[in-house]
Design an enzyme around this catalytic site. Structure first.
Site, PDB file in Angstrom:
ATOM      1  N   TYR A 170       0.821  -1.207   0.000  1.00 26.60           N
ATOM      2  CA  TYR A 170       0.000   0.000   0.000  1.00 26.60           C
ATOM      3  C   TYR A 170       0.861   1.266   0.000  1.00 26.60           C
ATOM      4  O   TYR A 170       1.833   1.374   0.746  1.00 26.60           O
ATOM      5  CB  TYR A 170      -0.923   0.019   1.219  1.00 26.60           C
ATOM      6  CG  TYR A 170      -2.066  -0.981   1.166  1.00 26.60           C
ATOM      7  CD1 TYR A 170      -2.485  -1.531  -0.041  1.00 26.60           C
ATOM      8  CD2 TYR A 170      -2.728  -1.361   2.327  1.00 26.60           C
ATOM      9  CE1 TYR A 170      -3.521  -2.439  -0.088  1.00 26.60           C
ATOM     10  CE2 TYR A 170      -3.788  -2.275   2.291  1.00 26.60           C
ATOM     11  CZ  TYR A 170      -4.180  -2.810   1.078  1.00 26.60           C
ATOM     12  OH  TYR A 170      -5.218  -3.697   1.037  1.00 26.60           O
ATOM     13  N   SER A 193     -13.763  -2.654  -0.199  1.00 29.03           N
ATOM     14  CA  SER A 193     -14.445  -1.835  -1.212  1.00 29.03           C
ATOM     15  C   SER A 193     -15.960  -1.912  -1.064  1.00 29.03           C
ATOM     16  O   SER A 193     -16.692  -2.101  -2.036  1.00 29.03           O
ATOM     17  CB  SER A 193     -14.027  -2.257  -2.620  1.00 29.03           C
ATOM     18  OG  SER A 193     -14.323  -1.254  -3.568  1.00 29.03           O
ATOM     19  N   CYS A 194     -16.443  -1.727   0.162  1.00 30.97           N
ATOM     20  CA  CYS A 194     -17.880  -1.835   0.440  1.00 30.97           C
ATOM     21  C   CYS A 194     -18.699  -0.792  -0.306  1.00 30.97           C
ATOM     22  O   CYS A 194     -19.870  -1.024  -0.620  1.00 30.97           O
ATOM     23  CB  CYS A 194     -18.120  -1.708   1.938  1.00 30.97           C
ATOM     24  SG  CYS A 194     -17.325  -2.995   2.919  1.00 30.97           S
ATOM     25  N   LEU A 195     -18.125   0.358  -0.577  1.00 28.88           N
ATOM     26  CA  LEU A 195     -18.830   1.426  -1.286  1.00 28.88           C
ATOM     27  C   LEU A 195     -18.509   1.414  -2.783  1.00 28.88           C
ATOM     28  O   LEU A 195     -18.780   2.388  -3.497  1.00 28.88           O
ATOM     29  CB  LEU A 195     -18.480   2.790  -0.686  1.00 28.88           C
ATOM     30  CG  LEU A 195     -18.726   2.934   0.822  1.00 28.88           C
ATOM     31  CD1 LEU A 195     -18.392   4.350   1.283  1.00 28.88           C
ATOM     32  CD2 LEU A 195     -20.149   2.568   1.202  1.00 28.88           C
ATOM     33  N   GLY A 196     -17.926   0.314  -3.232  1.00 29.94           N
ATOM     34  CA  GLY A 196     -17.626   0.184  -4.652  1.00 29.94           C
ATOM     35  C   GLY A 196     -16.624   1.202  -5.142  1.00 29.94           C
ATOM     36  O   GLY A 196     -16.712   1.677  -6.279  1.00 29.94           O
ATOM     37  N   GLY A 197     -15.644   1.543  -4.285  1.00 32.73           N
ATOM     38  CA  GLY A 197     -14.662   2.542  -4.666  1.00 32.73           C
ATOM     39  C   GLY A 197     -15.278   3.914  -4.880  1.00 32.73           C
ATOM     40  O   GLY A 197     -14.731   4.739  -5.627  1.00 32.73           O
ATOM     41  N   GLY A 198     -16.405   4.163  -4.228  1.00 32.73           N
ATOM     42  CA  GLY A 198     -17.100   5.438  -4.368  1.00 32.73           C
ATOM     43  C   GLY A 198     -18.137   5.462  -5.482  1.00 32.73           C
ATOM     44  O   GLY A 198     -18.952   6.389  -5.563  1.00 32.73           O
ATOM     45  N   LEU A 258     -20.784   3.698  -5.901  1.00 29.85           N
ATOM     46  CA  LEU A 258     -22.162   3.618  -5.428  1.00 29.85           C
ATOM     47  C   LEU A 258     -22.702   4.985  -5.030  1.00 29.85           C
ATOM     48  O   LEU A 258     -23.917   5.205  -5.026  1.00 29.85           O
ATOM     49  CB  LEU A 258     -22.251   2.656  -4.240  1.00 29.85           C
ATOM     50  CG  LEU A 258     -22.195   1.169  -4.583  1.00 29.85           C
ATOM     51  CD1 LEU A 258     -22.059   0.334  -3.321  1.00 29.85           C
ATOM     52  CD2 LEU A 258     -23.446   0.755  -5.360  1.00 29.85           C
ATOM     53  N   GLY A 283     -10.175   8.475   5.860  1.00 26.26           N
ATOM     54  CA  GLY A 283      -9.466   9.244   6.875  1.00 26.26           C
ATOM     55  C   GLY A 283     -10.318  10.375   7.419  1.00 26.26           C
ATOM     56  O   GLY A 283      -9.845  11.179   8.216  1.00 26.26           O
TER      57      GLY A 283
END
Length: 296
Positions: free
Chosen positions: A49, A206-211, A213, A262
């Site tokens: 990372y 990636s619960c929000l689909g990388g933004g 969604l 963050g």
């Protein structure tokens, strides 16, 4: 296979973007403390990372208050070797799950995170050249040396999981996989079934689909977002990301979502999604919006 003794926090703090948040040393420490105050004690990292910088940024902050180490579980991953514009003489993205690379990666992570041990080490991606016996040797050595307490995998199929588990005495304790209304493969390919079968907590990335969604205008994203707003109104929240986290956590394998932010307000909102409870029809309305059709 016996049930693993390790317990993740209900949500996981993800630090794969910490190098892009432009935080001072004190701000990084404040971020860690904020997570801990909210009961988010599991901290997710990987060697690669931030082009190998994120673990260092976290470790520098932890060094300001080393006593916080006893309040958290440190997770890291290894095995991916990106090309990174010629970094370290590499000319092609590849995987390396050899014994020597696993051990060296752990040594590097311990140094950067400023800790004597990792609570969990994951193989980051399934490697076509994966030698299960060699990985087992690395795991056993690292455990015997007290450098890693538990082991798991990330993005593994059920067969790949079973292959590696067949060489290990201790149970693999997690499979970290992508889960969101835009990425539902693990709901249907047996991965989450396997976790439920063995009482293993999957980690959801990636619960929000990388933004996507929250911002994408594709037909699928628009369908999902409209449904999320409808459900949000019914459950009493204005933050559709809370509905997404509640949707993921409703699966009986009890996934632990990784919060990759963050922003302190977004982190707090994500953790407060634990108070959002969907019924089955609300859950399936989101599934239907994602798939574009009703269940058979």
């Amino acid at each position: 296979m016996t049930s693993p003794a390790f317990i993740f926090s209900d949500f996981i703090a993800g630090f794969w973007r910490i190098d892009s948040w432009n935080m001072s040393l004190q701000q990084r420490l404040g971020l860690i403390e904020h997570y801990l105050e909210l009961g988010v004690t599991s901290m997710d990292h990987a060697d690669i990372y931030g082009v190998y910088q994120c673990e260092t940024l976290f470790g520098e902050a932890l060094a300001l208050k080393p006593q916080l180490r006893q309040q958290m579980q440190l997770i890291s991953k290894c095995g991916i070797k990106p090309e990174f514009n010629g970094y370290d003489g590499r000319y092609v993205n590849h995987y390396d799950t050899s014994k020597i690379n696993i051990i060296q990666s752990v040594e590097n992570s311990l140094t950067k995170l400023k800790t004597e041990y990792l609570d969990v080490l994951l193989i980051h991606r399934p490697d076509p050249l994966m030698n299960a016996d060699e990985i087992a040797e690395a795991f056993e050595l690292l455990h015997a040396q007290g450098k890693v307490s538990h082991f798991g995998v990330s993005n593994f199929t059920t067969n790949q999981f079973n292959l590696l588990q067949s060489r290990l005495q201790a149970p693999l304790i997690t499979n970290q996989v992508e889960i969101s209304p835009l990425a539902m493969q693990s709901l249907h390919d047996g991965v989450l079934d396997q976790c439920q079968q063995h009482h293993i907590t999957p980690m959801a990335w990636s619960c929000l689909g990388g933004g996507e969604l929250l911002s994408s205008n594709t037909p699928q994203a628009l369908r999902i977002r409209n449904t999320l707003h409808d459900v949000a109104q019914k459950v009493g929240t204005e933050d559709i990301s809370q509905v997404i986290y509640a949707w993921i956590r409703m699966h009986p394998s009890c996934p632990a979502p990784i919060i990759g932010s963050g922003n302190l307000e977004r982190i707090t909102s994500a953790v407060n999604s634990a108070n959002i409870h969907l019924d089955r029809q609300q859950w399936f309305s989101i599934w239907q919006a994602a798939m574009g059709h009703a269940v058979p």
